[in-house]
Scaffold this active site. Structure first.
Site, PDB file in Angstrom:
ATOM      1  N   ASP A  41       0.825  -1.223   0.000  1.00  0.00           N
ATOM      2  CA  ASP A  41       0.000   0.000   0.000  1.00  0.00           C
ATOM      3  C   ASP A  41       0.854   1.265   0.000  1.00  0.00           C
ATOM      4  OD1 ASP A  41      -2.427  -1.298   0.058  1.00  0.00           O
ATOM      5  OD2 ASP A  41      -2.648  -1.192   2.242  1.00  0.00           O
ATOM      6  N   ARG A 122      -0.108   4.140  17.472  1.00  0.00           N
ATOM      7  CA  ARG A 122      -0.502   5.142  16.477  1.00  0.00           C
ATOM      8  C   ARG A 122      -0.279   6.584  16.915  1.00  0.00           C
ATOM      9  NH1 ARG A 122       0.318   1.351  13.323  1.00  0.00           N
ATOM     10  NH2 ARG A 122      -1.342   0.440  12.084  1.00  0.00           N
ATOM     11  N   SER A 203      -3.987  -9.109   7.130  1.00  0.00           N
ATOM     12  CA  SER A 203      -3.582  -7.740   7.440  1.00  0.00           C
ATOM     13  C   SER A 203      -2.965  -7.770   8.842  1.00  0.00           C
ATOM     14  CB  SER A 203      -4.810  -6.827   7.394  1.00  0.00           C
ATOM     15  OG  SER A 203      -4.510  -5.618   8.046  1.00  0.00           O
TER      16      SER A 203
HETATM   17  N1  ARG Z   1      -8.268  -3.938  15.924  1.00  0.00           N
HETATM   18  C1  ARG Z   1      -7.030  -3.401  16.447  1.00  0.00           C
HETATM   19  C2  ARG Z   1      -7.183  -1.925  16.690  1.00  0.00           C
HETATM   20  O1  ARG Z   1      -8.083  -1.312  16.233  1.00  0.00           O
HETATM   21  C3  ARG Z   1      -5.849  -3.735  15.576  1.00  0.00           C
HETATM   22  C4  ARG Z   1      -5.747  -2.931  14.316  1.00  0.00           C
HETATM   23  C5  ARG Z   1      -4.598  -3.353  13.486  1.00  0.00           C
HETATM   24  N2  ARG Z   1      -4.324  -2.395  12.453  1.00  0.00           N
HETATM   25  C6  ARG Z   1      -3.985  -2.719  11.210  1.00  0.00           C
HETATM   26  N3  ARG Z   1      -3.777  -1.720  10.407  1.00  0.00           N
HETATM   27  N4  ARG Z   1      -3.860  -3.949  10.799  1.00  0.00           N
HETATM   28  O2  ARG Z   1      -6.367  -1.369  17.368  1.00  0.00           O
END
Ligand code: ARG
Length: 430
Positions: A41, A122, A203
């Protein structure tokens, strides 16, 4: 650019209607900081932004302890695709100290099972993006999140909070390319693609505090986990037949030693993860309420968190009073929800941290855990601050601060209102 119709589609996608004040106006995008992972991506995105916006692209890759990354390779790839600069930041210590430690102090588990590793990472990644965007003269930050997840919320909230002057572009939300189109685009533009067009991968997101897998059969709630999803933790049935005891020592709510050996935070978290992996601990098959409304299933592998959070919770429980223990649970839950929901910079989070820190002043001691084929069980507890006195707790004679003959008086007063209410209701019924 090859196909003119395709090009037109991409142009339109580059300039969708802007809904939020922080979304970039394509005419004003000159230099973009791209949060670059080296995957498909963001590699396609790097070239696509350069072409569609006529902008220079500076890449930033953040190391939060995701295993198996070669940052030199990632940097080389970014420069090869056309980045004007690529910066790699090792943020593991800051992540551990300023993000994971507060999460430990708050026993942070969203939805009862998710230790928030992505949600903690994040805001740090986005904060670093702001720092590097300013330092390298970028006007816009680009990221590779989709429009369906929580990560876009966490990243854009952070940017809009810390840097109101910066704009955001999120190409995946608008470019309408699926995986096949992205691979075709990459081929067309000489962007290296790992593997081929074979089956779409899970993912994945990972860092020091855990790993998540989404997509493929995981979206089928009736489908039990397939073995190939577990790339971190040993499958419990293949874990050693002998259990292992591991001790975790805390000072003021911070883990400082494993099995009596003092270690800095990052190696300690890595070591805990390695021990947990060996014994198959920390597998969580989780249905989650995302902040954007969707209910989604995630498979988590959180070996370090399974060990350290279990130990921390137990030690905190031991050193706190019944009132603190009852009250803190609600605050822990609120803390976890705010962080999950992308509100790391919300003042309530730091207000709650003040309480977490105050409680954790007492959280010093050592917890022993038995790890065995996927399970983690507390077996020993030691603390100078334990609100516990073996002499008082024993079934033997009363004495010291505890008088058994005082108990009936206590029971009479303790139950007074409940007894009165019960009798009132009984009288009304008869
Ligand atoms: N469901 C989790 C969250 O919202 C993990 C997200 C993982 N992110 C990803 N881009 N694969 O924190």
């Amino acid at each position: 650019m090859s196909d003119p119709i395709q090009t037109e589609v991409h142009r339109i996608a580059a300039a969708p209607a802007r809904t939020a004040s922080y979304e970039a106006d394509p005419a004003e995008v000159n230099r973009v900081l791209l949060l670059y992972s080296g995957g498909l991506d963001t590699s396609v995105m790097l070239r696509w932004i350069a072409d569609e916006y006529g902008a220079e692209v500076v890449c930033l890759t953040v190391n939060l302890g995701q295993p198996g990354e070669d940052y030199e390779v990632i940097k080389g790839k970014a420069l090869q695709i056309g980045a004007v600069e690529c910066h790699v930041v090792d943020a593991r210590e800051e992540f551990a100290r300023d993000y994971i430690v507060p999460a430990i102090r708050a026993n942070a588990l969203y939805g009862g099972g998710y230790p928030l590793f992505t949600a903690l990472g994040r805001p740090l990644i986005a904060k670093l993006a702001v720092e590097y965007a300013r330092r390298t003269g970028c006007d816009t930050i680009a990221h590779g999140c989709t429009g369906k997840g929580n990560d876009q919320v966490r990243i854009e909230t952070t940017i809009a909070t810390l840097a109101p002057e910066l704009k955001v572009i999120a190409p995946v939300r608008s470019w309408q390319m699926g995986r096949e189109e992205e691979i075709a685009y990459a081929r067309e533009h000489g962007i290296p693609v790992k593997g081929g067009t074979e089956i779409a991968p899970y993912s994945i997101d990972d860092n020091l505090w855990g790993r998540s897998s989404e997509g493929r059969w995981i979206e089928d709630l009736a489908h039990a986990p397939e073995d190939d999803v577990f790339q971190l933790v040993t499958r419990p049935e293949e874990a050693p037949d002998e259990p292992e005891i591991v001790t975790v020592t805390f000072e003021r709510g911070v883990p400082v030693a494993l099995n009596g050996e003092r270690m800095a935070l990052v190696p300690l978290l890595e070591k805990a993860a390695a021990i947990g992996c060996k014994h198959g601990v920390g597998i969580v098959d989780h249905i989650e309420d995302r902040i954007v409304g969707l209910k989604v299933r995630d498979i988590y592998e959180v070996p370090a968190a399974a060990i350290i959070l279990t130990a921390h919770q137990e030690l905190e429980h031991l050193v706190c009073t019944i009132h603190q223990n009852q009250f803190k649970k609600a605050l822990d839950q609120k803390w976890g929800y705010l962080v999950y929901a992308g509100l790391w910079w919300e003042p309530l989070r730091s207000d709650l941290d003040a309480y977490m820190d105050a409680v954790n002043e007492q959280v010093t001691g050592t917890i022993g855990l038995k790890l065995y084929k996927g399970s983690v069980r507390v077996v020993t507890r030691e603390s100078p601050n334990a609100v516990y006195d073996a002499a008082l707790a024993t079934f033997a004679e009363s004495g010291g601060l505890f008088s058994q003959t005082a108990s009936p008086g206590f029971i009479e007063l303790w139950s007074l209102q409940s007894r009165m209410a019960h009798q009132l209701r009984a009288r009304r019924r008869s």
